[in-house]
Each structure stands twice: as C-alpha cells, then as structure tokens.
Design a protein around this motif. Structure first.
Motif, mmCIF file in Angstrom:
data_model
loop_
_atom_site.group_PDB
_atom_site.id
_atom_site.type_symbol
_atom_site.label_atom_id
_atom_site.label_comp_id
_atom_site.label_asym_id
_atom_site.label_seq_id
_atom_site.Cartn_x
_atom_site.Cartn_y
_atom_site.Cartn_z
ATOM 1 N N THR A 1 5.026 3.725 -10.968
ATOM 2 C CA THR A 1 4.605 3.779 -12.369
ATOM 3 C C THR A 1 4.309 5.213 -12.795
ATOM 4 O O THR A 1 4.708 5.647 -13.868
ATOM 5 N N TYR A 2 3.597 5.936 -11.941
ATOM 6 C CA TYR A 2 3.377 7.356 -12.231
ATOM 7 C C TYR A 2 3.053 8.115 -10.959
ATOM 8 O O TYR A 2 2.554 7.558 -9.977
ATOM 9 N N ASN B 1 7.876 9.564 -12.530
ATOM 10 C CA ASN B 1 7.997 8.144 -12.180
ATOM 11 C C ASN B 1 9.335 7.904 -11.504
ATOM 12 O O ASN B 1 10.193 8.793 -11.450
ATOM 13 N N GLU C 1 -1.705 12.055 -7.433
ATOM 14 C CA GLU C 1 -2.155 10.667 -7.589
ATOM 15 C C GLU C 1 -0.949 9.799 -7.928
ATOM 16 O O GLU C 1 -0.243 10.064 -8.899
ATOM 17 N N SER D 1 3.483 -0.171 -8.882
ATOM 18 C CA SER D 1 3.243 -1.526 -9.390
ATOM 19 C C SER D 1 4.271 -2.484 -8.801
ATOM 20 O O SER D 1 5.456 -2.142 -8.711
ATOM 21 N N LYS E 1 0.792 5.765 -8.349
ATOM 22 C CA LYS E 1 0.553 4.334 -8.594
ATOM 23 C C LYS E 1 1.882 3.596 -8.498
ATOM 24 O O LYS E 1 2.846 3.938 -9.191
ATOM 25 N N TYR F 1 -0.876 -3.826 -7.892
ATOM 26 C CA TYR F 1 -0.491 -2.419 -7.798
ATOM 27 C C TYR F 1 -1.275 -1.751 -6.683
ATOM 28 O O TYR F 1 -2.302 -2.276 -6.195
ATOM 29 N N ALA F 2 -0.789 -0.603 -6.261
ATOM 30 C CA ALA F 2 -1.465 0.208 -5.246
ATOM 31 C C ALA F 2 -1.547 1.642 -5.752
ATOM 32 O O ALA F 2 -0.612 2.141 -6.386
ATOM 33 N N THR F 3 -2.658 2.295 -5.490
ATOM 34 C CA THR F 3 -2.838 3.687 -5.884
ATOM 35 C C THR F 3 -3.216 4.510 -4.658
ATOM 36 O O THR F 3 -3.745 3.985 -3.668
ATOM 37 N N HIS F 4 -2.952 5.795 -4.739
ATOM 38 C CA HIS F 4 -3.265 6.685 -3.629
ATOM 39 C C HIS F 4 -3.428 8.099 -4.163
ATOM 40 O O HIS F 4 -2.632 8.563 -4.970
ATOM 41 N N ASP G 1 0.845 -1.197 0.000
ATOM 42 C CA ASP G 1 0.000 0.000 0.000
ATOM 43 C C ASP G 1 0.878 1.244 0.000
ATOM 44 O O ASP G 1 1.987 1.247 0.563
#
Length: 383
Positions: A221-222, A237, A268, A272, A270, A277-280, A188
């Motif tokens: 990733t971004y 990244n 935002e 991987s 991400k 993957y996890a995003t926030h 996370d």
C-alpha cells in the motif's frame, strides 16, 4: 408554397421507409438460476456435480459454451450470510480453475424448452436449458471459503428471418463453497532491504511472508522513506500479487530521486491483504557501492554467451600443455619455432578473449595464472 407543404408532409413517409430499410436490431439475454450457487461445506478429495438452469429471451436456439472464469474480487470485500454464506476473513484466494469442468459443452438453450423449476431458496423459474458443472476438490485444497464463476458464451444457431444485429446480455453465475479445516489469513513484513543501482536510483525490496494457511492477494500500500529530521521524502507502492501459505514474497520498488545518497533511512511499509494488513518500521541502509542489476535481456545474453568462460579457461590450459609437449617431444626438429609461434598465437588470442569476456569473474588465482602465462610466453620467445 403549396408544393413546399407537400414536401414536408412526405418527410415522415421517407423516414419510415428508411427505418424499415435498416437491419432488425434485437436485444437478447441469457441468465442463470441460481445467480450464486452455495455448495456448502466440502472436504478435500470430494467430487461434486451441480447444475445451473439457463433462461433466455431469444426466439431462436442458442448454443452456449460453458467455461470457468475467476470470480470478481469484490466478493472478498463483503461478508455474506444470506442468500449464501461467504466470510472473506476465512477465505482462500487460491485458483480453482483446475478444479472445475463442464460435463457437457456446449449446451443447447432453446425457447421451445420451458421447464418449471423450483429452486431450494423458494424461487420458481421456467428454464430453457441447463449446464452441469463438476467440481473436483483436490486433497491438498486450502481450508476456508472459495469462490469461482462460470462464463456463458452463447451463439445463435440461425433460423432467423432477414438480416439483423443481436445484442446479447449475459450473466456470469457464481459458486461458493467452504473447504473443511481452520482457515487463517495472516502475514508479516519480515525485512526491508535496499540496493543502490545508480547515482540517483535505488531499489527497495519489501519482504512479506504469508504466515497463514490460505493464499492471499497482497499489495504494498505504501513505502514511506524519511530523512534524518523525519520528513517524508518518498511515498512508493507496488501492485497486487498473490502469496501462497509460507511463501516470502518480495515487493521490489524503484526509487529515483536527487535526494538519494548513501546512508541509513527510516522506512515504514504497509502491506494490505484484503482482510488485514501488516506494517513494519525499519532503519535501512542504502550502500555507497552501486550494484548493477542486469535486465532480463542482459541475463539471457550472458547465459547464451559462447564460448563460455570455463571453455576459454580450458583452451588456455590446453595451449600451455601443448607447448610443454612440443618442447619435450619436438625440440630437435628444425622448424619447431613455427610450431611454437602458432601455439603462442592461439594462447594470446584465448587469453585476450578470456580477459574481455570474463573480466567480471576475475579473482587473484586468475591474475596469477595470466602472469605465469605471460612469463612463459616471454621465456619461449626470447629465452
């Protein structure tokens, strides 16, 4: 004209002679069986020995150095059930380099040795040698599937005739195994922090925590940064890193833009980790204060600075004590003013040195100390 035709007729003979004069070029290969060795289910603490059979097209003996090498990362992208079992979603990416050792090194691979081997999968090979490998699974091995490979480095032992160039084609056999226990790959993004490092520079730290039971390779990733109306003003990244279970890994990202101003930005991120993957999304403040982050060289220079700030501080205290002792013990001597002058000179040097070298460390107590010293110096000189 006839003479010219004879010249053309002799051209193939000349070319043939040139080809015969060139060194002999031979292509050699060395392979292994099986190409992928499935060791199956193992337990932490197990000690396993397995064998690769080696096959060569060489007409001379080869000495082959055997060494561990990491398996290609492509193995973590494809699930396999045949001819071997490997499930990336239940795999650990911890290094097994220290678990693997060849029992004998180097090994001899000879075309004179031709032994028929029946492989467990039904294949048949005529082996010219073999390499035995020992796998020592540590007691704290992470659960799940693991992968590694063996690098074969062959060398001709000689005995060939004439000069030549040998091209060696070598395969790298792979081995897989599954450590008992429940394997969980999960992570996370726990926070996103920012510091302003210049008028048009900022560093964004994306903090990713491995919440599973296995080491994973993760990459940012971004990182999208939005302005107040929702437009993406930066898309950043960060490269691949390995994150062990429970570890909080920081992905630092440098942002350089004329659009950087103090304030709150919607960000935002991400991350991987191959099988997931996890995003926030978070509102992150870029402060007005500029934080100067020293480079590695500057940090080293600070550590190696001599004398240290604490040493200079004690030197100042020693000068003050020396002045007081001189006043009480040597006050009756005729030339005491020269002693005072020497001590005061040293005191001024140490104070100035402290100010120049340790200015960034000053606080209110330091300033008060300097004021007391200054008053004392003035009193001793003109009092």
């Amino acid at each position: 004209m006839k003479k010219e035709k004879n010249g053309y007729r002799s051209l193939p003979i000349i070319i043939s002679c040139l080809l015969l004069a060139l060194p002999n070029i031979s292509a050699l290969s060395i392979g292994s069986a099986p190409g992928v060795y499935d060791l199956g289910l193992v337990d932490p603490g197990d000690n396993i020995v397995f064998r690769y059979y080696l096959i060569t097209t060489s007409t001379s003996d080869l000495l082959v150095n055997v060494k561990y090498i990491a398996a290609h990362r492509n193995i973590f992208f494809n699930e396999k059930t045949r001819p071997y079992l490997f499930i990336p979603s239940q795999a650990s990416e911890e290094s097994v380099a220290n678990w693997v050792e060849p029992i004998k090194n180097p090994v001899l691979v000879s075309p004179a040795t031709k032994k028929t081997i029946y492989l467990p999968g039904g294949g048949v090979v005529r082996a010219n040698g073999y390499a035995d490998i020992r796998l020592k699974v540590p007691s704290d091995a992470e659960p799940g599937f693991h992968a590694g490979a063996i690098n074969l480095n062959p060398q001709l032992t000689g005995g060939g005739r004439g000069t030549g160039v040998s091209t060696l084609a070598v395969t790298r056999p792979v081995f897989v195994f599954q450590v008992s226990g429940e394997a969980v790959r999960k992570g996370d993004i726990v926070n996103i922090l920012a510091d302003r490092t210049g008028e048009e520079r900022a560093i964004i730290n994306v903090m990713f925590q491995n919440t599973g039971t296995d080491t994973v390779s993760a990459k940012l990733t971004y990182l999208k940064i939005f302005d107040k109306v929702g437009n993406v003003i930066a898309n950043l990244n960060a490269p691949l890193s390995y994150c062990s279970p429970g570890e909080i890994h920081v992905f630092p990202v440098n942002w350089r833009s004329e659009k950087i101003t103090p304030g709150v930005y919607r960000m935002e991120a991400k991350v991987s980790y191959t099988t997931g993957y996890a995003t926030h999304v978070l509102d992150v403040e870029i402060p007005e204060k500029i934080t100067i982050i020293p480079s590695k060289g500057e940090k080293k220079k600070r550590v190696e600075a001599f004398p240290s700030c604490s040493l200079l501080f004690y030197a100042i205290i020693a000068c003050i004590l020396l002045l007081i002792l001189s006043y009480f013990l040597l006050g009756g001597y005729d030339n005491i003013q020269y002693v005072y002058a020497g001590i005061i000179f040293l005191l001024i040097v140490f104070v100035l040195w402290y100010l120049i070298q340790c200015m960034a460390l000053l606080n209110m107590l330091d300033i008060l100390l300097f004021l007391i010293i200054l008053v004392l110096i003035i009193y001793l000189i003109w009092g």
